[in-house]
Enzyme design. Structure first.
Site, PDB file in Angstrom:
ATOM      1  N   CYS A   2       1.021  -1.280   0.105  1.00 29.70           N
ATOM      2  CA  CYS A   2       0.124   0.049  -0.007  1.00 29.70           C
ATOM      3  C   CYS A   2       0.752   1.326   0.092  1.00 29.70           C
ATOM      4  CB  CYS A   2      -0.920   0.100   1.255  1.00 29.70           C
ATOM      5  SG  CYS A   2      -1.752  -1.525   1.511  1.00 29.70           S
ATOM      6  N   ARG A  27       1.487   1.365  -6.210  1.00 31.15           N
ATOM      7  CA  ARG A  27       1.704   0.679  -4.968  1.00 31.15           C
ATOM      8  C   ARG A  27       0.737  -0.202  -4.322  1.00 31.15           C
ATOM      9  NH1 ARG A  27       6.567   1.594  -2.082  1.00 31.15           N
ATOM     10  NH2 ARG A  27       5.295   0.890  -0.145  1.00 31.15           N
ATOM     11  N   TRP A  74      -3.748  -2.346  -1.470  1.00 25.62           N
ATOM     12  CA  TRP A  74      -3.556  -3.396  -1.940  1.00 25.62           C
ATOM     13  C   TRP A  74      -4.042  -4.380  -1.024  1.00 25.62           C
ATOM     14  CZ3 TRP A  74       0.336  -7.520  -2.603  1.00 25.62           C
ATOM     15  CH2 TRP A  74       0.277  -8.170  -3.652  1.00 25.62           C
ATOM     16  N   ASN A 100       0.919   0.255   5.927  1.00 29.35           N
ATOM     17  CA  ASN A 100       1.454  -0.560   4.777  1.00 29.35           C
ATOM     18  C   ASN A 100       2.253  -1.727   5.575  1.00 29.35           C
ATOM     19  OD1 ASN A 100       2.540  -1.573   2.502  1.00 29.35           O
ATOM     20  ND2 ASN A 100       4.172  -0.245   2.712  1.00 29.35           N
ATOM     21  N   GLY A 101       1.791  -2.819   5.171  1.00 25.21           N
ATOM     22  CA  GLY A 101       2.491  -4.211   5.559  1.00 25.21           C
ATOM     23  C   GLY A 101       1.640  -5.131   6.135  1.00 25.21           C
ATOM     24  N   GLU A 462       8.101 -14.276 -21.115  1.00 21.91           N
ATOM     25  CA  GLU A 462       8.143 -12.674 -20.748  1.00 21.91           C
ATOM     26  C   GLU A 462       6.646 -12.309 -21.598  1.00 21.91           C
ATOM     27  OE1 GLU A 462       9.035 -10.686 -18.258  1.00 21.91           O
ATOM     28  OE2 GLU A 462       8.398  -9.007 -19.084  1.00 21.91           O
ATOM     29  N   LYS A 466       3.369 -10.540 -19.945  1.00 19.40           N
ATOM     30  CA  LYS A 466       2.730  -9.146 -20.330  1.00 19.40           C
ATOM     31  C   LYS A 466       1.308  -9.189 -20.756  1.00 19.40           C
ATOM     32  CE  LYS A 466       5.231  -7.391 -18.706  1.00 19.40           C
ATOM     33  NZ  LYS A 466       6.528  -7.475 -17.914  1.00 19.40           N
ATOM     34  N   GLU A 469      -0.915  -9.860 -17.742  1.00 21.93           N
ATOM     35  CA  GLU A 469      -1.183  -8.814 -17.074  1.00 21.93           C
ATOM     36  C   GLU A 469      -2.098  -7.626 -17.460  1.00 21.93           C
ATOM     37  OE1 GLU A 469       2.622  -7.949 -14.204  1.00 21.93           O
ATOM     38  OE2 GLU A 469       3.299  -8.179 -16.536  1.00 21.93           O
ATOM     39  N   HIS A 485       5.090 -32.349 -28.090  1.00 25.13           N
ATOM     40  CA  HIS A 485       5.086 -33.140 -26.721  1.00 25.13           C
ATOM     41  C   HIS A 485       3.750 -32.950 -26.113  1.00 25.13           C
ATOM     42  CE1 HIS A 485       8.602 -34.828 -27.639  1.00 25.13           C
ATOM     43  NE2 HIS A 485       9.137 -33.829 -27.731  1.00 25.13           N
ATOM     44  N   LYS A 580       2.876  -3.113  -7.850  1.00 22.62           N
ATOM     45  CA  LYS A 580       4.143  -2.832  -8.531  1.00 22.62           C
ATOM     46  C   LYS A 580       5.199  -3.414  -7.583  1.00 22.62           C
ATOM     47  CE  LYS A 580       6.937  -1.036 -11.248  1.00 22.62           C
ATOM     48  NZ  LYS A 580       6.901  -1.681 -12.807  1.00 22.62           N
TER      49      LYS A 580
END
Ligand code: F6R
Length: 585
Positions: A2, A27, A74, A100-101, A462, A466, A469, A485, A580
């Site tokens: 957060c 965040r 978050w 935050n945490g 990668e 992307k 997300e 396979h 993030k």
């Protein structure tokens, strides 16, 4: 994760706090809230959604007073609801906090407080901080004593700001960031310098295990035993001013377009450190490379370029896995940790394990004030500027450039012309029309597969990351040879397949795979420097030194993911459910 912010100064607090929260929204962005103090009254406003949405609904910025706190969330403990949004007032309403945490012993503390008559409105672990502070303040009538008593009870990783009804602010830090912005007219307590950079570039980085008490513009910094600690004011790099979207619709788009510049400047300021890293690597018995998400994908590429170009073996390790398999690490090895934020809990935990085994740590990191920086024996700065878009784009390129610089130093036979490469990338993305057209086709697709071999396989993974997300479309990277396979069974007329196919040793085999897929009716997007009739859509990449192919392949796919997000009307800067920096395990 957060963002938290506290403000005390001559200005009206609420609009200043809202602006700071907007900048730190990367965040966490499930919900947002602000509380201010005016005439010894605390008033709170909060709601679900992003800062601008909530602000236009309930005018967070209209709260009165020159002192306040704010938060973007978050969710970790409790769903995304208005009640779970911060700030959390204490039962008496005389104290409010933002946090935050994670408070690990919150259930035990909650029970204790409930037995003493406290009520809890939210499902969060944070609300216990507000009530614990109220309880301790009622006993001690002193802010310093209150914070000391409070931090001695709570366990976990946290940073919080508490506001008292007399306008005093206090903030404590334990393994989550807390930075003080010291302006002429204003003092800020914030998770990130972006919370206050518009007002001051003077920052004090509060150490873990310290707290700050602020009354008007006077402050003291103390350790958890109550001893005053010395502090240093650091000038924050003006580069943080880059954290504006400018003319771009989104940070993600801006950051994708910054990559030609990143190619020129990544690792630029760290030549000596690169030399130090090279010495470590040359003399290493064993080398491990760790990271999470995109940074792990860089580790996969690092393994390949180190073995191919300088015959050095390195083993990539997914950071979050190491705690379950610590025996894969030999003592006294070299441990390379890659992290944009330098705050990913999984990466920090992996480094802790490696340090215990007496390994030397080489950190490749963008935020040089981060926890990972403090844990490294050698620090290689990515130097790509603040990355605000939640999906990693330019930081991936910066990580690879730093790795190329290491390989270049290790070998006499490799010369990379970064200027020429940067120009060719600028040209490649100058006109995104073709990519925008393909993005329209992807709008209603439910599965995308991406094929690559050798060094192009990490790019396939990668790319999938992307696309997932940014577009929420199911996407999967497949090593080309594995198609037969199993995954070939998935190919039909509803599927789109991206073929990563540069003109390297993988070219012919991958083209054959493309034909096998096409025969099953799937649509093929070829990412290559050579055109082919097998591609329904061709994304042309420059003909370059083959070590550089990974960067030239991923950039158009980042753009494709971005424009597909626009087509699907998702927010590319803030994908749902993500944050993030993932500072929780
Ligand atoms: C992907 C993404 C994440 C991060 C991962 C590690 O676009 O952004 O997968 O790469 O959370 O983050 P850092 O590099 O900050 O440790």
């Amino acid at each position: 994760m957060c963002s938290i912010i506290g403000y005390s100064g001559n200005g009206i607090a609420a609009p200043i706090i809202v602006k700071g929260l907007k900048r730190m929204e990367y965040r966490g962005y499930d919900s947002v809230g602000v509380a201010t103090e005016s005439e010894n009254q605390i008033e709170v406003k909060k709601g679900i959604g992003k800062v601008n949405e909530v602000n236009s609904k309930i005018q967070l910025d209209s709260l009165p007073g020159n002192i306040g706190i704010g938060h973007t969330r978050w969710a970790t403990h409790g769903k995304v609801t208005e009640l779970n949004a911060h700030p959390h007032p204490s039962n008496s309403g005389k104290i409010a906090i933002v946090h935050n945490g994670i408070i690990e012993n919150f259930e035990e503390l909650k029970k204790e407080l409930e037995n003493e008559g406290y009520n809890f409105k939210s499902e969060t672990d944070s609300e216990i901080i507000a009530n614990l502070i109220q309880k301790n303040y009622e006993i001690t009538k002193d802010v310093k004593e209150t914070i000391m008593k409070t931090v001695s009870k709570i366990k976990g990783h946290y940073a919080f700001v508490a506001m008292f009804e007399n306008g005093q602010l206090a903030a404590a830090r334990f393994h989550e960031p807390l930075i003080v912005g010291v302006g002429q007219e204003n003092i800020f307590l914030s998770s990130d310098v972006l919370g206050f950079i518009e007002y001051t570039d003077n920052a004090i980085y509060i150490k873990s295990g310290n707290f700050i008490i602020l009354e008007n513009k006077e402050f003291q910094i103390l350790d958890f035993e109550g001893k005053k600690v010395k502090h240093e004011i650091t000038k924050v790099s003006k580069e943080f001013g880059d954290a504006y979207k400018g003319d771009y619709a989104h940070f993600t788009l801006k950051e994708i377009y910054e990559q030609p510049d990143v190619i020129l400047r990544a690792g630029e300021t760290t030549i000596e450190e690169i030399e130090k890293a090279v010495e470590y690597i040359k003399n290493a018995k064993n080398i491990y490379i760790t990271g999470s998400g995109t940074s792990y994908n860089s580790a996969l590429i690092a393994k390949q370029i180190l073995s191919k170009y300088v015959k050095i073996k390195a083993e990539p390790i997914i950071s979050s896995e190491l705690q379950f398999t610590p025996e894969v690490i030999e003592e006294n090895s070299i441990f390379i940790a890659i992290s944009q934020s330098g705050e990913s809990a999984d990466v920090l935990e992996a480094v802790r394990i490696a340090k215990k085994l007496n390994c030397k740590i080489i950190s490749i990191v963008n935020l040089l004030t981060s926890s990972l920086t403090r844990k490294g024996d050698v620090i290689l700065g990515m130097n790509c500027g603040p990355e605000i878009g939640v999906a990693a784009t330019k930081s991936f390129t910066a990580q690879l450039i730093v790795l190329y610089k290491i390989v270049q130093k290790l070998s006499e036979n490799i010369t990379i012309n970064f200027e020429e490469f940067s120009e060719s990338i600028s040209k490649m993305i100058e006109n995104p029309k073709k990519i925008q057209k393909i993005a329209k086709e992807l709008k209603n697709v439910s599965d995308i597969y991406i094929l690559g071999r050798g060094i192009n396989y990490p790019i396939a993974i990668e790319s999938a990351l992307k696309l997932k997300e940014l577009t929420y479309i199911h996407a999967e990277g497949i090593p080309g040879g594995e198609l037969k396979h199993g995954p070939l069974a998935l190919m039909d007329t509803d599927v789109f397949v991206i073929i990563i196919n540069p003109n390297d040793s993988t070219y012919t085999d991958t083209l054959t795979s493309a034909r096998e897929i096409k025969a099953r009716g799937a649509k093929i997007i070829g990412v290559s420097d050579i055109e082919s009739d097998v591609y329904d859509y061709w994304i042309e990449i420059p003909k370059i030194n083959e070590i550089l192919y990974p960067i030239s392949e991923i950039i158009p796919i980042q753009l494709l993911a971005y424009y597909s997000a626009i087509e699907k009307d998702t927010d590319p800067d803030y994908p749902r459910n993500l944050a993030k920096s993932v500072t929780v395990k």
